[in-house]
Design an enzyme around this catalytic site. Structure first.
Site, mmCIF file in Angstrom:
data_model
loop_
_atom_site.group_PDB
_atom_site.id
_atom_site.type_symbol
_atom_site.label_atom_id
_atom_site.label_comp_id
_atom_site.label_asym_id
_atom_site.label_seq_id
_atom_site.Cartn_x
_atom_site.Cartn_y
_atom_site.Cartn_z
ATOM 1 N N HIS A 239 32.819 28.484 -5.584
ATOM 2 C CA HIS A 239 32.002 29.228 -5.280
ATOM 3 C C HIS A 239 31.724 30.180 -6.492
ATOM 4 O O HIS A 239 32.553 30.725 -7.271
ATOM 5 C CB HIS A 239 32.420 30.198 -4.232
ATOM 6 C CG HIS A 239 31.493 31.453 -3.743
ATOM 7 N ND1 HIS A 239 30.193 31.229 -3.537
ATOM 8 C CD2 HIS A 239 31.613 32.604 -4.060
ATOM 9 C CE1 HIS A 239 29.762 32.446 -3.283
ATOM 10 N NE2 HIS A 239 30.485 33.292 -3.665
ATOM 11 N N CYS B 127 29.357 30.070 1.859
ATOM 12 C CA CYS B 127 29.319 29.358 0.523
ATOM 13 C C CYS B 127 30.901 29.274 0.098
ATOM 14 O O CYS B 127 31.373 28.150 0.013
ATOM 15 C CB CYS B 127 28.900 30.157 -0.588
ATOM 16 S SG CYS B 127 26.891 30.093 -0.332
#
Length: 468
Positions: free
Chosen positions: A130, A76
């Site tokens: 993120h 991610c």
């Protein structure tokens, strides 16, 4: 349900105002940028035989579907830091989920920041940069405040009822296979709240140029969706990829990311995990539909570029693996749909190779904005104008293994025919797959002498650490 809504402080707004006064004229289009978290290509518009995604499908029908789009890092934070800055991971030097990209590239102009500096209203709903899911749902995590005029951090019933979630490891959710067929309605879930907030932003800012980014949390673990989405996928219809005996012996050890608890799963548990993942996809798709409905209802379709994508791909037992961080096709490939008002090739697909790092220059190009000089990608506009073009000659995806002084890198290049992967410069193994004969990447030709010349040519495409 808890909703955190933040409007950035007056200093940031003054910065935006100053930028707007000196920027180029307003861009050609608005931008609605939507992305899912941990979504692979299990969509009906990508020919999945079971998954039902009617809303993403209708976006594909009015846009262009990219069949060969690849993440730069299938995790991610590194992926998001890369495509939102327009820099490859070796330039952001973000290789894990803990480092904020501005620690390494403090002055970089991000994708939303670029639009903001050109006078756009820039807003985020949910996860773009993120933060941990589900731990940091309802917070800003590793967000980048200077990229936005306004942010919304939705938090829903899925976060508040974590005690009901089944997990392979009790009490662990984010990096562990876990799921819940949930009580209640879509609107009570975090993504349902996020969709409603996205609609509100579109309503409030329809009269100005906007860059609205909507980051959905599903289908990231835990796979949570209301009951009706689970009912769409009876367990006896859920596909379970078969892995031949001895398969793991044919690939380098670094290619295998299987966790201990995943190895212990029986067939029934595996099917439950896949069912929950597919249910989460269809639930997320329904929330996408609410945002698309608002675009049409508000008369914004003729002046808004719409993008739908994911941060990386995902394994559902292909190669015997689960989740992400591999360099196989299922982990490296992402869904990508781009819709442009009045586009000539609406509803078409292209097999031209593109990378997520190309999204930034593409949106700037489409909207007529001056592109920052630092961008590592290139505009996809030529493919939008002619889907028969080949695109890039290859895409690069990378990961890391180990930690601390023992960390090493894996790089994979994907051409139209081949995938070639090196671990630690080849010291810890090599992989080669022929997509014409082996689209599932199940036969590793990395040590086959008949393909030595192919490997030698593809090896030249592997980047030097820190290079282009």
């Amino acid at each position: 349900m808890v909703l955190v809504l933040g409007l950035l402080g007056s200093g940031s707004l003054l910065t935006r105002g100053a930028a707007a006064e000196t920027s180029s004229p307003k861009g050609r289009y608005n931008v609605l940028f939507m992305m899912a978290d941990d979504l692979n290509n299990a969509l009906s518009c990508y020919q999945h035989p079971l998954v039902q995604t009617p809303n993403i499908d209708r976006l594909a029908a009015r846009g262009m579907k990219f069949d060969r789009a690849y993440t730069q890092f299938p995790l991610c934070n590194p992926s998001r830091a890369s495509f939102l800055t327009g820099l490859r991971p070796d330039h952001t030097r973000v290789y894990d989920n803990a480092v904020h990209f501005r620690e390494n590239v403090p002055d970089v102009v991000t994708l939303p920041q670029c639009f903001r500096e050109h006078g756009y209203f820039a807003a985020r709903v949910g996860k773009l940069f993120h933060y941990g899911v589900p731990t940091q749902i309802g917070t800003s995590g590793l967000d980048d405040p200077q990229s936005w005029d306004a942010v919304v951090n939705p938090r829903g019933r899925d976060k508040d009822e974590e005690d009901k979630i089944f997990s392979l490891v009790r009490g662990q959710f984010g990096g562990t296979l876990s799921w819940l067929s949930a009580d209640g309605t879509d609107e009570e879930q975090t993504d349902g709240i996020g969709a409603a907030e996205a609609v509100r932003l579109l309503e409030e800012h329809r009269g100005e140029r906007f860059f609205v980014a909507v980051g959905f949390y599903r289908p990231h673990t835990p796979y949570v969706a209301p009951h009706r989405y689970f009912e769409m996928y009876p367990l006896d219809r859920v596909p379970l990829p078969e892995i031949p005996p001895g398969y793991f012996d044919t690939v380098p050890a670094a290619a295998i990311t299987l966790k201990r608890e995943e190895r212990a799963m029986d067939e029934g548990l595996k099917r439950q995990a896949i069912q929950a993942y597919l249910a989460s996809i269809s639930f997320m798709d329904a929330q996408v539909g609410k945002v698309l409905d608002a675009v049409d209802r508000l008369g914004l379709a003729d002046e808004t570029v719409i993008v739908m994508t994911s941060d990386h791909g995902y394994h559902m037992h292909e190669h015997g693996l689960w989740q992400k961080r591999s360099l196989f096709e299922e982990s490296a490939r992402v869904p990508l749909i781009v819709s442009v008002p009045g586009m000539k090739h609406a509803g078409k697909a292209t097999s031209g190779i593109v990378e997520m790092v190309d999204i930034y220059p593409t949106l700037a190009d489409l909207c007529g904005l001056a592109m920052p000089p630092h961008l590592d990608g290139q505009s996809m506009v030529p493919l939008l104008e002619n889907p028969d073009l080949p695109g890039k000659p290859f895409a690069v995806t990378q990961v890391t293994r180990g930690g601390g002084k023992n960390v090493f890198h894996g790089y994979s290049v994907r051409t139209a025919r081949w995938r070639y992967t090196e671990w630690d410069g080849g010291e810890r193994g090599v992989e080669l797959y022929d997509h014409e004969k082996d689209p599932g990447e199940m036969r590793n030709l990395g040590e086959d002498p008949a393909y030595a010349d192919v490997r030698a040519e593809l090896k030249k495409l592997i980047p030097n650490r820190g290079g282009n």
